[in-house]
Design a protein around this motif. Structure first.
Motif, PDB file in Angstrom:
ATOM      1  N   GLY A 319     -22.147 -50.461   6.218  1.00  0.00           N
ATOM      2  CA  GLY A 319     -21.671 -50.077   4.901  1.00  0.00           C
ATOM      3  C   GLY A 319     -21.443 -51.289   4.018  1.00  0.00           C
ATOM      4  O   GLY A 319     -21.108 -52.383   4.482  1.00  0.00           O
ATOM      5  N   GLU A 320     -21.602 -51.071   2.726  1.00  0.00           N
ATOM      6  CA  GLU A 320     -21.475 -52.177   1.775  1.00  0.00           C
ATOM      7  C   GLU A 320     -20.048 -52.699   1.695  1.00  0.00           C
ATOM      8  O   GLU A 320     -19.814 -53.905   1.592  1.00  0.00           O
ATOM      9  CB  GLU A 320     -21.948 -51.694   0.394  1.00  0.00           C
ATOM     10  N   HIS A 321     -19.056 -51.793   1.755  1.00  0.00           N
ATOM     11  CA  HIS A 321     -17.683 -52.197   1.468  1.00  0.00           C
ATOM     12  C   HIS A 321     -17.004 -52.925   2.622  1.00  0.00           C
ATOM     13  O   HIS A 321     -15.943 -53.511   2.423  1.00  0.00           O
ATOM     14  CB  HIS A 321     -16.851 -50.974   1.072  1.00  0.00           C
ATOM     15  N   SER A 322     -17.585 -52.908   3.834  1.00  0.00           N
ATOM     16  CA  SER A 322     -16.943 -53.620   4.945  1.00  0.00           C
ATOM     17  C   SER A 322     -17.775 -54.798   5.437  1.00  0.00           C
ATOM     18  O   SER A 322     -17.504 -55.363   6.479  1.00  0.00           O
ATOM     19  CB  SER A 322     -16.695 -52.656   6.116  1.00  0.00           C
ATOM     20  N   GLY A 323     -18.808 -55.149   4.672  1.00  0.00           N
ATOM     21  CA  GLY A 323     -19.649 -56.268   5.061  1.00  0.00           C
ATOM     22  C   GLY A 323     -18.955 -57.600   4.860  1.00  0.00           C
ATOM     23  O   GLY A 323     -17.950 -57.719   4.147  1.00  0.00           O
ATOM     24  N   CYS A 324     -19.496 -58.626   5.476  1.00  0.00           N
ATOM     25  CA  CYS A 324     -18.904 -59.961   5.399  1.00  0.00           C
ATOM     26  C   CYS A 324     -19.364 -60.677   4.134  1.00  0.00           C
ATOM     27  O   CYS A 324     -20.544 -60.637   3.778  1.00  0.00           O
ATOM     28  CB  CYS A 324     -19.295 -60.778   6.623  1.00  0.00           C
ATOM     29  N   GLY A 325     -18.426 -61.334   3.466  1.00  0.00           N
ATOM     30  CA  GLY A 325     -18.719 -62.097   2.268  1.00  0.00           C
ATOM     31  C   GLY A 325     -18.262 -63.531   2.401  1.00  0.00           C
ATOM     32  O   GLY A 325     -17.838 -63.984   3.471  1.00  0.00           O
ATOM     33  N   ALA A 326     -18.301 -64.248   1.278  1.00  0.00           N
ATOM     34  CA  ALA A 326     -17.939 -65.664   1.296  1.00  0.00           C
ATOM     35  C   ALA A 326     -16.467 -65.869   1.631  1.00  0.00           C
ATOM     36  O   ALA A 326     -16.083 -66.926   2.153  1.00  0.00           O
ATOM     37  CB  ALA A 326     -18.274 -66.289  -0.053  1.00  0.00           C
ATOM     38  N   ASP A 327     -15.620 -64.859   1.332  1.00  0.00           N
ATOM     39  CA  ASP A 327     -14.181 -64.999   1.566  1.00  0.00           C
ATOM     40  C   ASP A 327     -13.735 -64.446   2.918  1.00  0.00           C
ATOM     41  O   ASP A 327     -12.542 -64.372   3.201  1.00  0.00           O
ATOM     42  CB  ASP A 327     -13.405 -64.310   0.444  1.00  0.00           C
ATOM     43  N   THR A 328     -14.689 -64.036   3.751  1.00  0.00           N
ATOM     44  CA  THR A 328     -14.342 -63.478   5.060  1.00  0.00           C
ATOM     45  C   THR A 328     -13.783 -64.577   5.978  1.00  0.00           C
ATOM     46  O   THR A 328     -14.392 -65.643   6.124  1.00  0.00           O
ATOM     47  CB  THR A 328     -15.578 -62.837   5.716  1.00  0.00           C
ATOM     48  N   THR A 329     -12.647 -64.281   6.619  1.00  0.00           N
ATOM     49  CA  THR A 329     -12.050 -65.246   7.554  1.00  0.00           C
ATOM     50  C   THR A 329     -11.897 -64.684   8.962  1.00  0.00           C
ATOM     51  O   THR A 329     -11.881 -65.447   9.925  1.00  0.00           O
ATOM     52  CB  THR A 329     -10.674 -65.699   7.045  1.00  0.00           C
ATOM     53  N   ASP A 330     -11.777 -63.350   9.064  1.00  0.00           N
ATOM     54  CA  ASP A 330     -11.615 -62.711  10.375  1.00  0.00           C
ATOM     55  C   ASP A 330     -12.665 -61.619  10.503  1.00  0.00           C
ATOM     56  O   ASP A 330     -12.833 -60.791   9.591  1.00  0.00           O
ATOM     57  CB  ASP A 330     -10.219 -62.104  10.523  1.00  0.00           C
ATOM     58  N   VAL A 331     -13.361 -61.566  11.644  1.00  0.00           N
ATOM     59  CA  VAL A 331     -14.432 -60.586  11.811  1.00  0.00           C
ATOM     60  C   VAL A 331     -14.256 -59.822  13.123  1.00  0.00           C
ATOM     61  O   VAL A 331     -13.675 -60.318  14.088  1.00  0.00           O
ATOM     62  CB  VAL A 331     -15.826 -61.258  11.807  1.00  0.00           C
ATOM     63  N   LEU A 332     -14.763 -58.589  13.092  1.00  0.00           N
ATOM     64  CA  LEU A 332     -14.864 -57.774  14.296  1.00  0.00           C
ATOM     65  C   LEU A 332     -16.338 -57.637  14.630  1.00  0.00           C
ATOM     66  O   LEU A 332     -17.141 -57.202  13.788  1.00  0.00           O
ATOM     67  CB  LEU A 332     -14.246 -56.391  14.075  1.00  0.00           C
TER      68      LEU A 332
END
Length: 799
Positions: A319-332
């Motif tokens: 989905g578009e709204h939960s994708g990783c962007g430049a400001d992402t710091t924590d990922v699952l």
């Protein structure tokens, strides 16, 4: 699938050239559709140093550069890039080079009166990126005069492979390397076996509430990542595969998928709420995918969701709204196994394709979830930094380890070539199969990445293709002495005759799909349809119960493009339900006539359309060509609900054997197929035509013209208004089979002189004497027989 030579050599230790590798790939069944080298497109582009930069005398935004190519003879180049300056090392396109972005050939030219001997290039001009604000800036120590492709390590051939659907293991570079190693073209490098224990429990709950659609869901959290650009080497790999680098986290998941055939996904934890769950979608739920399109879901689809709703169309697209962007710091991280049939159904229903779907629906390696998660974790930690949690393994993928009974002698029996047993063992072991000798056979354990291998013939295929398909000898089939006997069956001969007859009558042959959309198939279905469980698309879901729908769609396309008259036929099979629900395939001839029967002209005025009698004429002619006893055919009731009431009929031999249906198409059906005006159709069941008795082939009787002249007599009968004329003609013709050779209707009359509720039918009867001329007594006997036969149909001679 595309991959570069350097990418392949990351996993295959080989000295083979790109040409040798391409030849071997073709030899083992991995078709190379194309091979290109990016360095070839950059021929003539060299590393150059700007010695001086002065303003152009007639243009404020241009500079005149003196450029050194290392040969001691500086070139003069006009350049408009704002970053052009003395001391800059960049890329110069010399005269004769072709700019990759636009195909323009470099040549000496005068720009505002100043000679220019080439062009300093930007990244966009060389198709190496989107930057075009200035020319490329290389390190100051770059070797001047060197070919730029060599300096930038772009001399890396790219293979474009066509992977067949039965080879999901080759949807990753590693699987292709494994096949090449088995074929003797190098040594396969082992997969990294690093394990990342994790320094804290996974803070996000992971579970699967749909164990059919998602039997296994492995994941973990990585905190403190920096999502910048991925390394240059990874971007180069992705570009060679036709992928656009996006960000480090996205590029890493794509790299793992393309390398090992293992799709995965990374979610931005800041955009999640509560547990992350694999479940069935709820009716009415929707999600905007990464392609920026919104999709409505149903409960037949598996999704990945949290407390707020759907985040991922499982196994197809995130989905578009939960994708990783430049400001992402924590990922699952998500590394899951999804049911191939569920993925295929969802993708078709949503008309959504993706690289992940193409792999999941073919079948990914069931034993690679844990290893895939560790590889993904290691790359993220190395490139993006961060701290990993403990891995969470929810559920388990389907168990592998299928065991196949195999006898080495089958390689020669089924494959046609003798392969030594030790060589067969080597090949199978190199492909990942495990072998245990059990008395008179081998028990071969199939590796988890080969879901396509089911039995011994599949093992033979693996042995033969790696041993060398070119080594299979060409053996001519044995041929009996003398003149070869006909090989066509009576039905095939009938099919050929009918095809020639239809073409000779001016009909154009069409070939349509055996699959139809449900609505069009149901319009011509008199019984339940055969519906495919795994169709090519939703518009090709039902097996055709009739040839007419496909011909109608072809007619509509032709008429929409200006055809005034369409006359089509098709020979093919329709798919019905036989006794006990078994499949019944019937060889059938379909005919569609639409538009104008005769063209418009100043003589005839308005054009004439086709009618039911045109369809009948075609059917009768084609049945005669097929060898049907047309003289014995019965014209009976309506052909079906698809036809216009009162304008259709069936042709039968007896009350149950239907040979053909014909008539005018019902206006509602014509509207459904978007066809204006009357349309007539016909369908002949070629398998319902009885075979010639006492002869296996179709032969015409020898022609012996009669020696005596035929005699004709006309009869006018009064019959009930609802009596079919064909019934009366048939009984009249059969009144005296020795003397009467033909009977035809030539007039139908109602009105003055004819009682109400009746009609007058005039029939011409032709009689043929054989041995002697008819006497008056003979003719009277025939007339009496005709009158008596007609009376049984309620007919009386008109006075």
């Amino acid at each position: 699938m595309k991959l570069s030579l350097s990418w392949l050599k990351d996993h295959l230790d080989t000295e083979a050239t790109s040409t040798e590798i391409a030849a071997k790939l073709n030899a083992i069944g991995l078709e190379v559709e194309g091979m290109e080298n990016p360095a070839e497109a950059l021929a003539g582009f060299r590393v150059a140093k700007v010695l001086t930069a002065q303003r152009h005398p007639d243009a404020d935004k241009l500079q005149v550069l003196s450029v050194d190519l290392g040969d001691g003879q500086p070139l003069q180049v006009v350049c408009g890039a704002p970053n052009a300056r003395a001391g800059l090392v960049g890329v110069l396109g010399t005269p004769g080079a072709v700019v990759p972005s636009n195909g323009m050939e470099m040549r000496k030219a005068a720009i505002r009166g100043v000679e220019s001997n080439g062009m300093m290039c930007s990244s966009r001009e060389l198709d190496l990126g989107d930057d075009h604000d200035g020319i490329i800036e290389l390190p100051a120590d770059a070797p001047i005069g060197t070919e730029f492709a060599t300096f930038a390590d772009l001399d890396d051939p790219v293979f474009d492979l066509s992977i067949t659907p039965n080879r999901p293991d080759c949807m990753g570079v590693y699987g292709i390397a494994r096949d090449l190693a088995a074929a003797g073209l190098g040594t396969l490098k082992p997969v990294a076996d690093a394990v990342h224990a994790g320094s804290y429990p996974c803070p996000v709950e992971i579970r699967s509430d749909d164990r059919e659609g998602c039997p296994a869901f492995f994941g973990r959290v990585i905190k403190g990542v920096t999502n910048g650009e991925s390394p240059a080497w990874m971007q180069a790999r992705l570009k060679s595969a036709g992928q656009r680098p996006i960000s480090a986290l996205v590029d890493i998941t794509n790299y793992v998928m393309l390398t090992y055939g293992r799709p995965s996904h990374a979610y931005d934890i800041a955009k999640l709420a509560g547990a992350i769950v694999a479940r069935r979608a709820k009716p009415g739920e929707g999600v905007t995918a990464l392609n920026e399109k919104h999709y409505l879901l149903d409960d037949s689809m598996t999704v990945i969701a949290d407390d707020n709703g759907v985040h991922d169309i499982a196994g197809i697209m995130g989905g578009e709204h939960s994708g990783c962007g430049a400001d992402t710091t924590d990922v699952l991280l998500e590394v899951a196994y999804f049911d191939p049939e569920r993925i295929a159904h969802t993708g078709r229903a949503l008309t959504l394709t993706s690289d992940a779907r193409s792999r999941f629906e073919r079948g990914v390696d069931t034993d690679f979830l844990g290893t895939g998660l560790e590889i993904l974790t290691g790359l993220i930690l190395d490139i993006c930094g961060g701290e990993a949690s403990e891995a969470v393994h929810v559920g388990a993928p389907p168990a592998g380890g299928k065991v196949v009974r195999y006898e080495p002698a089958l390689a020669e029996t089924l494959g046609g070539v003798s392969v030594r047993e030790d060589e067969q063992k080597r090949i199978l072991a190199a492909l990942g199969f495990e072998i245990a000798e059990v008395e008179d056979h081998w028990a071969v354990t199939v590796p988890s990445w080969r879901p396509d291998v089911d039995g011994a013939p599949d093992i033979v295929e693996e042995v033969i293709r790696i041993h060398g398909l070119d080594d299979v000898p060409s053996v001519a089939l044995p041929r009996a002495e003398g003149v070869a006997k006909p090989t066509a069956t009576p039905l095939q001969s009938r099919e050929r005759r009918v095809r020639r007859a239809a073409a000779a009558r001016g009909l154009h042959e069409a070939i349509t799909w055996s699959f139809l959309p449900m609505a069009e198939a149901e319009a011509f279905a008199d019984e339940p349809l055969w519906v495919l469980a795994n169709p090519i698309s939703e518009d090709m879901k039902a097996m055709r119960p009739s040839l007419i729908p496909g011909l109608l769609m072809a007619a509509q396309r032709n008429m929409a493009r200006g055809a005034s008259s369409v006359r089509l036929f098709e020979l093919g099979r329709r798919y019905l339900r036989g006794k006990g629900g078994a499949s019944d395939e019937r060889l059938t001839l379909g005919v569609v006539l639409a538009g104008e029967r005769t063209p418009r002209s100043w003589q005839q005025g308005k054009a004439q359309g086709f009618d039911a009698f045109d369809a009948k004429a075609e059917v009768m002619a084609l049945l005669e060509a097929a060898g049907a006893p047309v003289g014995n055919l019965m014209v009976m009731n309506e052909a079906g609900a698809q036809y216009h009431p009162g304008q259709s009929a069936t042709l039968r031999l007896g009350p149950k054997n239907v040979l053909a249906r014909f008539g005018t198409l019902h206006p509602a059906v014509a509207k459904q197929f978007d066809i204006d005006g009357p349309v007539v159709v016909a369908e002949i069941d070629l398998e319902a035509i009885p075979a010639k008795k006492g002869a296996a082939t179709f032969t015409r009787a020898s022609y012996t013209p009669p020696s005596l002249q035929a005699v004709s007599r006309d009869f006018a009968f009064l019959v009930p208004a609802d009596l079919p004329a064909g019934d009366l003609v048939r009984v009249v013709k059969g009144a005296d089979k020795k003397r009467i050779v033909d009977a035809r209707l030539f007039d139908v009359f109602t009105g003055q002189g004819v009682p109400e509720g009746q009609k007058s039918l005039a029939i011409e009867v032709t009689m043929q004497p054989i041995e002697a001329t008819f006497t008056d007594a003979d003719l009277k006997a025939v007339s009496d027989a005709v009158t008596a036969a007609a009376a049984k149909q309620g007919a009386t001679l008109r006075g």
